[in-house]
Design a protein around this motif. Structure first.
Motif, PDB file in Angstrom:
ATOM      1  N   GLY A 394       0.817  -1.205   0.000  1.00 55.32           N
ATOM      2  CA  GLY A 394       0.000   0.000   0.000  1.00 55.32           C
ATOM      3  C   GLY A 394       0.848   1.252   0.000  1.00 55.32           C
ATOM      4  O   GLY A 394       2.079   1.216   0.123  1.00 55.32           O
ATOM      5  N   SER A 395       0.197   2.386  -0.129  1.00 51.99           N
ATOM      6  CA  SER A 395       0.911   3.658  -0.208  1.00 51.99           C
ATOM      7  C   SER A 395       1.233   4.228   1.162  1.00 51.99           C
ATOM      8  O   SER A 395       2.100   5.094   1.284  1.00 51.99           O
ATOM      9  N   GLU A 396       0.551   3.752   2.226  1.00 55.80           N
ATOM     10  CA  GLU A 396       0.793   4.260   3.574  1.00 55.80           C
ATOM     11  C   GLU A 396       0.882   3.068   4.517  1.00 55.80           C
ATOM     12  O   GLU A 396      -0.083   2.342   4.727  1.00 55.80           O
ATOM     13  N   CYS A 439      -2.308 -14.919  -2.162  1.00 56.57           N
ATOM     14  CA  CYS A 439      -0.899 -14.489  -2.154  1.00 56.57           C
ATOM     15  C   CYS A 439      -0.239 -14.723  -3.508  1.00 56.57           C
ATOM     16  O   CYS A 439       0.436 -13.842  -4.047  1.00 56.57           O
ATOM     17  N   ILE A 440      -0.442 -15.920  -4.060  1.00 58.50           N
ATOM     18  CA  ILE A 440       0.217 -16.262  -5.328  1.00 58.50           C
ATOM     19  C   ILE A 440      -0.329 -15.425  -6.474  1.00 58.50           C
ATOM     20  O   ILE A 440       0.398 -15.102  -7.427  1.00 58.50           O
ATOM     21  N   ALA A 441      -1.611 -15.043  -6.403  1.00 54.26           N
ATOM     22  CA  ALA A 441      -2.222 -14.256  -7.482  1.00 54.26           C
ATOM     23  C   ALA A 441      -1.551 -12.901  -7.677  1.00 54.26           C
ATOM     24  O   ALA A 441      -1.678 -12.285  -8.736  1.00 54.26           O
ATOM     25  N   THR A 442      -0.829 -12.436  -6.665  1.00 49.79           N
ATOM     26  CA  THR A 442      -0.161 -11.138  -6.801  1.00 49.79           C
ATOM     27  C   THR A 442       0.917 -11.154  -7.885  1.00 49.79           C
ATOM     28  O   THR A 442       1.292 -10.095  -8.386  1.00 49.79           O
ATOM     29  N   VAL A 443       1.403 -12.338  -8.252  1.00 51.33           N
ATOM     30  CA  VAL A 443       2.478 -12.408  -9.240  1.00 51.33           C
ATOM     31  C   VAL A 443       1.986 -12.016 -10.630  1.00 51.33           C
ATOM     32  O   VAL A 443       2.779 -11.584 -11.484  1.00 51.33           O
ATOM     33  N   ALA A 449       0.364  -2.086  -9.573  1.00 50.84           N
ATOM     34  CA  ALA A 449      -0.983  -2.388  -9.068  1.00 50.84           C
ATOM     35  C   ALA A 449      -0.928  -2.548  -7.553  1.00 50.84           C
ATOM     36  O   ALA A 449      -1.201  -3.628  -7.002  1.00 50.84           O
ATOM     37  N   VAL A 450      -0.603  -1.473  -6.867  1.00 51.30           N
ATOM     38  CA  VAL A 450      -0.434  -1.525  -5.416  1.00 51.30           C
ATOM     39  C   VAL A 450      -1.763  -1.799  -4.713  1.00 51.30           C
ATOM     40  O   VAL A 450      -1.838  -2.608  -3.781  1.00 51.30           O
TER      41      VAL A 450
END
Length: 646
Positions: A394-396, A439-443, A449-450
């Motif tokens: 995330g940004s913060e 978790c794996i889908a983040t790859v 795409a934060v």
């Protein structure tokens, strides 16, 4: 309801207690004096639940002490220039010429007379480059204070904050062992205050540390108290409430622990100086020493130690506050009971009973032990790993940590309900697989795409939190009563090794943001899928001996594996509960809370008659679960013992 209204049932109950010495236990007394009356509610809401806050604060405040700001080499001779000019002249650029190297500088002597007009020079790509040899400069526009800045923990030393987390997590299992011994020898109350003093002392020493290794040593001291600092009052709560409400107490404890994490996000946002943060997250808990006048000793522990008069005083206070009366014959009967129990315990210790190796002697028990430990290891590792990794997404970072903590609360409530309908096995598998897949889908997401990465992260954190609430009772139901305490301790301590490994996995995120998520996702999915091989325990009478443990689930088949909703056994003698048929469940807390037996209405416990019995049925429908969720192991006297879990 006043005492007079209950005089009839209570008189009958007391009379039945007098007639039944062998079946009498402290859990039998609680329905008379109140399973969850005013006394227990006051103790829970104002003492035990607030005691959850120090654990969350001191377990994760370290993440915000070791933030790494943008940095670059300190270049002698350029001190008179502005920071942008110093970077432009002394630091090699990278990529699009808008970023600069963090660990190298140009090998130019800017202090020679020929370089007096350095601001008019233009860097040359042919200049040689050397590692930082005069320290570093830091951009303190966002991160104004950190151990990284004070101790120069960057470049070749960037892994040192990870060593600090390892020191913290190494202290946990040692502390559980040490405070577990204190808990059994000097009592819950005194051991809690010793644990609290240790935590506050560690926090104070952290704030005055003048070197990294000193700081790491103080974090080890703090780690000794985690999670013992909140398990001790939690154990007191479990031992003072009736069996029907222990699941409720457990869920509320987990919820307050999570509220503490959410509060920590706000505290770290307001307090940016790491030394002040160490004090802010520990010194306020000095107020908890006021509990000295309110926190009672565990009556069960006092009874186990033969301190009957003190136990009787506490139970009289409990009964009075709840508007009940303590049976006159209680002390005499319980003295006989505890004497018999201790004698039997000594005889059992003299006999060579089964040891922990008995779990590995037979094939089915060996397989279940390995699968339980694997699932526990995966849950521990993934849950704490995602908690550590929350601020990096995330940004913060403070907001990310807040949402990652808040995501746990709905999962606790949903899991508590689902476990009674779908059992343990499939909810455990689904939660771990969903966590791993998220978790794996983040790859597959682009690097920018934060927000999408954060959403998947929150989904995985919520799912793994639910599975963590399932694995403890599931393990307790699968292990036989003879070895349940030792077996749970074994699996819990093995899973604690994951907490020592996880800081190194999250460290990989400094180079690749999604790499730790992929690793954690794979571990979670492997653990979840392997859990399908375990037998379902909902509706089944639980194994007592090692031999029964070997037989339980031995006839497992693929049809059992794919069955989502557990099938109720056709024989009532093997069924756990059937409330619709007018049968109730009696939670046997001696010798262990996970074993339950079934009694018909005609065989109901003598302490559940009349209106109290009907109240018990109603509360059971609302609150009781097949076993007390995360109800920890007990010794031979029935006293709850510490175990290593968050």
């Amino acid at each position: 309801m006043n005492v007079q209204d209950n005089s009839g049932p209570d008189d009958r109950q007391v009379h039945r207690v007098d007639d039944d010495d062998d079946g009498f236990d402290l859990d039998d007394l609680l329905p008379i004096v109140g399973e969850f009356g005013r006394y227990q509610r006051l103790l829970l809401w104002f003492v035990c639940l607030p005691a959850c806050l120090p654990c969350g604060f001191c377990a994760f405040n370290q993440l915000f002490m070791s933030e790494t700001p943008p940095h670059w080499c300190k270049v002698p001779g350029l001190e008179g220039l502005d920071p942008p000019q110093r970077r432009h002249l002394g630091i090699p650029s990278q990529g699009d010429n808008e970023s600069y190297s963090r660990c190298t500088r140009y090998n130019i002597n800017w202090e020679t007379p020929a370089m007096l007009m350095a601001e008019y020079l233009t860097p040359n790509a042919s200049w040689s480059v050397i590692p930082c040899d005069h320290g570093w400069e830091y951009d303190e526009s966002e991160v104004t204070s950190s151990i990284v800045i004070d101790f120069n923990l960057v470049c070749n030393y960037s892994i040192y904050p990870t060593f600090g987390l390892v020191a913290l997590n190494t202290g946990g299992p040692i502390g559980v062992y040490l405070f577990g011994m204190l808990n059994d020898r000097i009592g819950r109350r005194l051991s809690f205050f010793i644990c609290l003093a240790t935590l506050i002392t560690g926090g104070f020493l952290t704030s005055v540390a003048n070197s990294f290794w000193t700081w790491a040593g103080t974090r080890f001291v703090v780690g000794l108290t985690i999670p013992a600092i909140y398990q001790i009052p939690f154990i007191i709560s479990l031992e003072l409430v009736g069996p029907n409400y222990r699941s409720f107490v457990t869920v509320m404890t987990c919820t307050f622990y999570t509220i503490g994490l959410c509060t920590l996000a706000g505290v770290t946002y307001l307090v940016r100086d790491w030394r002040l943060l160490a004090l802010t997250t520990s010194a306020p808990f000095l107020l908890y020493f006021l509990y000295w006048w309110f926190l009672p000793e565990s009556p069960r522990w006092l009874l186990a130690k033969g301190r009957l008069e003190e136990a009787n005083e506490i139970l009289e206070t409990l009964a009075r506050v709840n508007g009940k009366e303590l049976p006159d014959s209680f002390t005499q009967k319980l003295r006989q009971r505890m004497t018999m129990s201790r004698s039997k315990s000594e005889e059992e210790r003299l006999r060579s009973g089964p040891g922990i190796l008995a779990l590995f002697k037979t094939p089915n028990m060996r397989l279940k032990t390995c699968l339980i430990t694997l699932n526990w290891f995966a849950n521990n590792m993934v849950y704490v790993g995602l908690s550590y990794y929350g601020p990096a997404l995330g940004s913060e970072e403070h907001l990310s940590f807040f949402f990652s903590s808040l995501a746990e609360i709905p999962s606790y409530m949903a899991c508590w309900v689902v476990m009674d309908r779908w059992g343990r096995r499939w909810p455990l598998c689904l939660c771990m697989v969903v966590a791993g897949a998220s978790c794996i889908a983040t790859v597959i997401l682009p690097e920018d795409a934060v927000t999408a990465t954060l959403i998947l992260f929150l989904l995985s954190k919520s799912a793994i939190s639910a599975s963590f609430l399932i694995i403890y009772p599931f393990a307790g139901e699968l292990y036989p009563t003879q070895l349940r305490g030792a077996a749970i301790g074994f699996s819990a301590y093995v899973s604690g090794l994951g907490l020592i490994i996880i800081p190194f996995i999250t460290y990989l995120g400094t180079e690749n943001l999604v790499l730790p998520l992929i690793i954690l996702g794979m571990v979670s999915m492997i653990g979840g899928l392997s859990g399908l091989r375990l037998p379902e325990t909902l509706h089944y009478r639980l194994p007592q001996t090692v031999e029964e443990g070997e037989l339980f689930g031995k006839n497992w088949s693929w049809a059992d594996c794919i069955r989502c909703i557990p099938k109720r056994p056709s024989s009532t003698t093997t069924s756990y509960e059937d409330l619709s048929a007018g049968e109730t469940v009696e939670m046997q807390q001696t010798p262990d809370p996970f074993h339950a037996t079934e009694k018909t209405a005609s065989e109901e416990s003598p302490l559940n008659t009349g209106k109290d019995c009907r109240d018990s049925h109603a509360s059971m429908r609302r609150l009781v679960r097949q076993s007390s969720v995360m109800d920890t192991q007990r010794d031979s006297d029935g006293a709850i013992k510490l175990a290593y879990w968050f």
